[in-house]
Scaffold this active site. Structure first.
Site, mmCIF file in Angstrom:
data_model
loop_
_atom_site.group_PDB
_atom_site.id
_atom_site.type_symbol
_atom_site.label_atom_id
_atom_site.label_comp_id
_atom_site.label_asym_id
_atom_site.label_seq_id
_atom_site.Cartn_x
_atom_site.Cartn_y
_atom_site.Cartn_z
ATOM 1 N N GLU A 91 11.606 6.650 -2.264
ATOM 2 C CA GLU A 91 13.022 6.613 -3.026
ATOM 3 C C GLU A 91 13.834 7.167 -2.346
ATOM 4 O O GLU A 91 13.932 8.544 -1.824
ATOM 5 C CB GLU A 91 12.689 7.631 -4.129
ATOM 6 N N LEU A 92 14.699 6.315 -1.964
ATOM 7 C CA LEU A 92 15.531 6.659 -0.802
ATOM 8 C C LEU A 92 17.303 6.684 -1.239
ATOM 9 O O LEU A 92 17.402 7.132 -2.617
ATOM 10 C CB LEU A 92 15.707 5.770 0.565
ATOM 11 N N GLU A 116 26.060 6.814 2.659
ATOM 12 C CA GLU A 116 26.191 7.896 1.799
ATOM 13 C C GLU A 116 26.411 9.102 2.216
ATOM 14 O O GLU A 116 25.867 9.696 3.331
ATOM 15 C CB GLU A 116 24.473 7.931 1.426
ATOM 16 N N ASN A 135 17.480 18.255 -3.382
ATOM 17 C CA ASN A 135 18.620 18.460 -4.372
ATOM 18 C C ASN A 135 17.842 18.832 -5.809
ATOM 19 O O ASN A 135 18.563 19.561 -6.706
ATOM 20 C CB ASN A 135 19.408 17.072 -4.303
ATOM 21 N N GLY A 180 13.698 10.790 -0.114
ATOM 22 C CA GLY A 180 14.410 11.426 0.676
ATOM 23 C C GLY A 180 15.525 10.644 1.324
ATOM 24 O O GLY A 180 15.609 9.755 0.721
HETATM 25 P P1 NAD Z 1 15.259 14.370 4.264
HETATM 26 O O1 NAD Z 1 14.501 12.784 4.483
HETATM 27 O O2 NAD Z 1 15.879 14.777 5.289
HETATM 28 O O3 NAD Z 1 13.997 15.027 3.749
HETATM 29 C C1 NAD Z 1 13.364 14.818 2.535
HETATM 30 C C2 NAD Z 1 12.053 15.260 2.459
HETATM 31 O O4 NAD Z 1 11.138 14.614 3.696
HETATM 32 C C3 NAD Z 1 12.039 16.789 3.401
HETATM 33 O O5 NAD Z 1 10.809 17.499 2.666
HETATM 34 C C4 NAD Z 1 11.711 16.801 4.903
HETATM 35 O O6 NAD Z 1 11.144 17.795 5.444
HETATM 36 C C5 NAD Z 1 10.864 15.545 4.914
HETATM 37 N N1 NAD Z 1 10.867 14.561 5.936
HETATM 38 C C6 NAD Z 1 11.596 14.279 6.645
HETATM 39 N N2 NAD Z 1 11.452 13.543 7.767
HETATM 40 C C7 NAD Z 1 10.115 13.416 7.575
HETATM 41 C C8 NAD Z 1 9.123 12.836 8.409
HETATM 42 N N3 NAD Z 1 9.265 12.113 9.552
HETATM 43 N N4 NAD Z 1 7.807 12.771 8.155
HETATM 44 C C9 NAD Z 1 7.382 13.534 7.107
HETATM 45 N N5 NAD Z 1 8.431 14.313 6.312
HETATM 46 C C10 NAD Z 1 9.743 14.278 6.436
HETATM 47 O O7 NAD Z 1 16.333 13.936 2.952
HETATM 48 P P2 NAD Z 1 17.122 15.028 2.278
HETATM 49 O O8 NAD Z 1 18.268 15.506 3.272
HETATM 50 O O9 NAD Z 1 16.030 16.387 2.082
HETATM 51 O O10 NAD Z 1 17.369 14.644 0.812
HETATM 52 C C11 NAD Z 1 18.658 14.011 0.663
HETATM 53 C C12 NAD Z 1 18.295 12.502 0.600
HETATM 54 O O11 NAD Z 1 17.228 12.149 -0.555
HETATM 55 C C13 NAD Z 1 19.371 11.375 0.287
HETATM 56 O O12 NAD Z 1 19.626 10.426 1.045
HETATM 57 C C14 NAD Z 1 19.064 11.161 -1.204
HETATM 58 O O13 NAD Z 1 19.850 9.990 -1.680
HETATM 59 C C15 NAD Z 1 17.856 10.959 -1.192
HETATM 60 N N6 NAD Z 1 17.176 11.175 -2.599
HETATM 61 C C16 NAD Z 1 16.771 9.941 -3.368
HETATM 62 C C17 NAD Z 1 16.332 10.113 -4.541
HETATM 63 C C18 NAD Z 1 15.656 8.795 -5.213
HETATM 64 O O14 NAD Z 1 15.278 9.136 -6.063
HETATM 65 N N7 NAD Z 1 15.863 7.797 -4.605
HETATM 66 C C19 NAD Z 1 16.305 11.353 -5.100
HETATM 67 C C20 NAD Z 1 17.043 12.462 -4.542
HETATM 68 C C21 NAD Z 1 17.518 12.338 -3.266
#
Ligand code: NAD
Length: 519
Positions: free
Chosen positions: A276-277, A411, A178, A254
């Site tokens: 940070e989820l 979410e 994002n 993520g």
């Molecule tokens: P995601 O968890 O699918 O992916 C995030 C990153 O993690 C990507 O680079 C992905 O390739 C990697 N990843 C996923 N599973 C992994 C694993 N098992 N091992 C290693 N790497 C892995 O999330 P997304 O869809 O890209 O992002 C959206 C999410 O992020 C939403 O839930 C949102 O709330 C959260 N988010 C949180 C913050 C915060 O500061 N709290 C900020 C922005 C986004």
């Protein structure tokens, strides 16, 4: 590995193996950045980066795997031990970060266009976000030589004790799609200021701006291996990075499930983890609120970045006495927003970032309808001709959302607002806390004692009172409950990337006695 050291090559779109219709006759085929070199993935495979505004492939991303992860960690490990990095004073590390800030500043327009093409976020939102990042880098550049240990007046005679703050080693930074550049800088600036080396793994859905960021570090003169960027899928290269035994810490932003998986994998080698989820952040509007401010704050807190924001205020809780009027005003404000091309300055709502996310958002809308929530705005794909081919969803508002409904609990990460009503402060607090998340909350009231009381009672890492969505490099951000742990931004952020060592010096001859005196 390729002979020349360009960060991408232009190739004929028709020659690319990866499926997907390209939007141009030639297309950029990017490389990973490891040990100061631009290198092809060892799989010799790439995948398309799709522009969410037209659904077409616009660049090709290296499909990194376990071997690329191992090379990147090895490079970061060697750099951590090398005099080119290890022998730098904290002040000199800060000076390097000042140079990074200057190079970044000179490329903001270019980086912003790339980020918008990657994830569909409106240019009008991306540019101000990126303009702030040099300031952010400078804050941590300045902080690099200001984290001090302490002399502890220990209660032991004849010894001197002090503490040192030391770097952890190799840090893996994993970011979502994002806000790739902002979230990468949030991790890299404090991690580097603290003296670590880094491997950055951006989202597979928006990787290119992070590869361009590597070039910023390269051009600023960062020693080879201090910053490495490898791209690919989370379950593949991401997982390999997380499990690599030479990695000391993982800083992850993520999804909740991603964070849970990573924390479990990291536990094997007792790695430090920052998570940070996600969130399902409430915005509470009381009867005495300034309704003009509250309507605007709730709308921008929810629909900025199309709700694809971790702190999106996606649950609106309104006092019953003003519920109908408030919803009416919110719907009137959002009804006529312009949806379309994220590069068009007139656009107020851009596309959803990925096709999978688009389908997920539409599924949430269908579920909310079938569970009995009342749709008072939007409720489906945007159908204007200019939205054809892209992943556009109407801003959507549901009222009568009950705590047991999916929309109250999960979410969406899209433009769907859940509205519920409350009768008094106690019920408002109960509803606000009735979530497994705890990232942020907004309180709209003119009664400051109520606002202070609720700011203590609501379980969230950030509380906004009569405002929403502010972020500063100086103020910590992070979650309660399933929204994660650890903090980014502020002095807390640099400490996440350091470990404290306690050093004891004997000042007197050691007495010839055994056993040693009991502690
Ligand atoms: P995601 O968890 O699918 O992916 C995030 C990153 O993690 C990507 O680079 C992905 O390739 C990697 N990843 C996923 N599973 C992994 C694993 N098992 N091992 C290693 N790497 C892995 O999330 P997304 O869809 O890209 O992002 C959206 C999410 O992020 C939403 O839930 C949102 O709330 C959260 N988010 C949180 C913050 C915060 O500061 N709290 C900020 C922005 C986004």
């Amino acid at each position: 590995m390729s002979q020349n050291n360009a960060h991408y090559i232009d190739v004929d779109a028709a020659d690319l193996r990866t499926p997907g219709s390209a939007s141009a006759p030639s297309i950029r085929k990017y490389r990973n950045y490891i040990a100061g070199q631009w290198c092809d993935p060892l799989s010799d495979d790439w995948f398309g980066s799709v522009n969410p505004a037209d659904g077409k492939v616009w660049a090709h991303v290296p499909k990194g795997g376990a071997k690329d992860a191992a090379r990147a960690v090895q490079a970061a490990r060697s750099a951590f031990a090398s005099p080119a990095w290890r022998a730098l004073t904290a002040t000199a590390r800060g000076e390097l970060l000042y140079r990074v800030a200057a190079v970044f500043e000179s490329r903001i327009e270019e980086l912003a266009h790339i980020e918008t093409r990657d994830n569909g976020k409106r240019l009008a939102e991306v540019i101000p976000q990126l303009r702030y990042l040099p300031t952010y880098l400078r804050y941590f550049a300045g902080l690099a030589d200001k984290i001090e240990g302490a002399v502890i007046p220990v209660d032991v005679a004849g010894v001197f004790n002090f503490t040192r703050h030391e770097p952890l080693g190799v840090v893996v930074a994993i970011t979502p799609w994002n806000s790739p550049l902002m979230l990468a800088i949030w991790k890299l600036a404090p991690a580097l200021a603290a003296g670590n080396t880094v491997v950055l793994k951006p989202s597979e859905h928006a990787s290119i701006s992070s590869l361009e960021l590597a070039r910023v570090f390269e051009d600023a003169g960062m020693p080879p291996g201090v910053v490495n960027v490898v791209t690919g899928w989370g379950f593949d290269v991401g997982d390999a990075l997380v499990r690599h035994p030479d990695v000391a810490a993982i800083s992850f932003t993520g999804s909740e499930i991603g964070g849970q998986t990573i924390a479990a994998a990291a536990a094997v080698d007792v790695k430090r983890v920052t998570l940070e989820l996600g969130g399902k952040s409430p915005q509470l509007v009381f009867a005495d609120a300034n309704l003009d401010d509250a309507v605007n704050g709730v709308a921008s807190g929810m629909f900025s970045a199309l709700g694809q924001s971790c702190i999106a205020g996606s649950r609106l809780l309104v006092h019953a006495s003003i519920h109908d009027e408030f919803v009416e005003r919110l719907v009137a404000l959002m009804r006529n927003v312009r949806i379309g091309d994220p590069c068009d300055p007139a656009t107020q709502i851009g596309p959803v970032a990925t096709q999978a996310q688009y389908q997920k958002v539409l599924q949430f809308i269908d579920d909310a309808k079938s569970e009995g929530a009342r749709c008072v705005l939007g409720g489906g794909p945007a159908t204007e001709p200019r939205c054809q081919g892209g992943w556009f969803v109407e801003p959507t508002i549901f009222t009568d959302v009950k705590p047991q409904m999916t929309l109250f609990r999960e979410e969406v990460f899209g433009p769907v607002l859940a509205v519920s009503r409350f009768d008094d402060d106690a019920q408002a607090t109960l509803l606000a806390n009735d979530t497994r998340y705890g990232l942020a909350a907004g309180i709209w009231t003119q009664d400051m004692s109520r606002a202070f009381r609720l700011s203590e009672q609501i379980q969230a890492g950030t509380i906004y009172i009569n405002s929403y969505r502010h972020v500063s490099m100086m103020s910590p951000v992070g979650g309660f409950k399933h929204s994660g742990y650890g903090r980014e931004n502020g002095i807390e952020a640099i400490k996440e990337f350091q470990q404290v060592k306690s050093v004891w010096i004997g000042l007197q001859p050691v007495p010839n006695a055994f056993p040693a005196p009991a502690v």
